[in-house]
Design an enzyme around this catalytic site. Sequence first.
Site, short mmCIF file in Angstrom:
data_model
loop_
_atom_site.label_atom_id
_atom_site.label_comp_id
_atom_site.label_asym_id
_atom_site.label_seq_id
_atom_site.Cartn_x
_atom_site.Cartn_y
_atom_site.Cartn_z
N THR A 39 4.34 -24.29 1.93
CA THR A 39 4.44 -25.34 0.93
C THR A 39 4.07 -24.84 -0.45
O THR A 39 3.41 -23.81 -0.60
CB THR A 39 3.52 -26.52 1.33
OG1 THR A 39 3.53 -27.52 0.31
CG2 THR A 39 2.09 -26.04 1.54
N GLY A 40 4.48 -25.59 -1.45
CA GLY A 40 4.04 -25.31 -2.81
C GLY A 40 2.65 -25.85 -3.08
O GLY A 40 2.04 -25.54 -4.10
N ASP A 100 8.56 -26.07 6.11
CA ASP A 100 8.33 -26.78 4.86
C ASP A 100 7.81 -28.19 5.17
O ASP A 100 8.01 -28.71 6.28
CB ASP A 100 9.66 -26.85 4.09
CG ASP A 100 9.59 -27.76 2.89
OD1 ASP A 100 8.71 -27.55 2.04
OD2 ASP A 100 10.41 -28.70 2.81
N LYS A 137 8.40 -18.18 -0.68
CA LYS A 137 7.90 -18.44 0.68
C LYS A 137 8.21 -17.26 1.59
O LYS A 137 7.41 -16.94 2.48
CB LYS A 137 8.50 -19.74 1.23
CG LYS A 137 7.98 -20.99 0.51
CD LYS A 137 8.51 -22.27 1.14
CE LYS A 137 7.97 -23.49 0.43
NZ LYS A 137 8.39 -24.76 1.06
N ASN A 189 13.39 -24.02 -3.02
CA ASN A 189 12.31 -23.05 -2.79
C ASN A 189 12.21 -22.62 -1.32
O ASN A 189 11.46 -21.69 -1.01
CB ASN A 189 10.96 -23.61 -3.27
CG ASN A 189 10.52 -24.86 -2.53
OD1 ASN A 189 11.34 -25.67 -2.09
ND2 ASN A 189 9.22 -25.03 -2.39
N ASP A 226 7.66 -31.47 2.60
CA ASP A 226 8.45 -32.57 2.06
C ASP A 226 9.93 -32.39 2.34
O ASP A 226 10.52 -31.34 2.08
CB ASP A 226 8.23 -32.68 0.54
CG ASP A 226 6.78 -33.01 0.21
OD1 ASP A 226 6.37 -34.15 0.47
OD2 ASP A 226 6.07 -32.12 -0.29
#
Length: 269
Positions: A42-43, A8, A196, A222, A10
Amino acid sequence: MIKLVAIDLDGTLLNEQKLISDENKQALAQAKQQGVKIVLCTGRPLAAMAHYLQELGLVDEGDYSITFNGGLVQKNDTGEIMEKKVMEASDIQRLYKLAQQLDLPLDVLSDNVVLQLPSAPRKQSLYNVLNKLLQFQPADISDITDEFVLNKAVIAYDQEELDPKIKEIPVEFHEMYEIIKTRSMLLEFMPKGVTKAYGISLLAKDLGLKQEEIMAIGDEENDLPMIQYAGLGVAMENAVPFVKEAADFVTVSNEENGVAKVIQKFVLD
């Protein structure tokens, strides 16, 4: 033996200044040299993380990313989409009505363009504060058709108002969509089944990798599915409590180079 590390951004790879430390860079470079796949999960769309990929040297043939919280699996060198699962215009129309009821602004991501819908005309979305590298443009709900690639919808607003409103979302929306808080003031809506873990599983299948050969590192809600899916699920010390509880191992925080520490422990040593 770990052959793929899913990371990930952030709160995990990035420190609070949104920077990648030299220690993290060196550990990931060593792992890549050993033939380990380093996959950012990541989103964000690929365009909003391109500078991080360049910084890490993850732009060669055979480098991949999981974007839109698992909605796309992409090749970093060309941007080619290997796997995808997206929304339909009818989904956005349904979520627009929900946002109107909640009196919150709704944004829709279509690749690297953010379509900003007037679901709450008196309230300004904060998504441009969170993702300054994307293109933002106003749109009307009547503009949204299936000609667009509709990756996800988001509500970005002040946490004090957002959190109580989340509790008002009817249960049928949770049955139709993946609804995930990815940052304190960001709520995301994804197609049902898209996480994810879903994206990683598709990439693993394409690469012929087993779950036990995968390590996943994250900190937020997430990230939970990929931490549960991976053979070795790692939470940051700064992770939300239930993510730490689900992890096989907890590394130090993103401010203390937690990614580098866990790479050294389980991949390089």
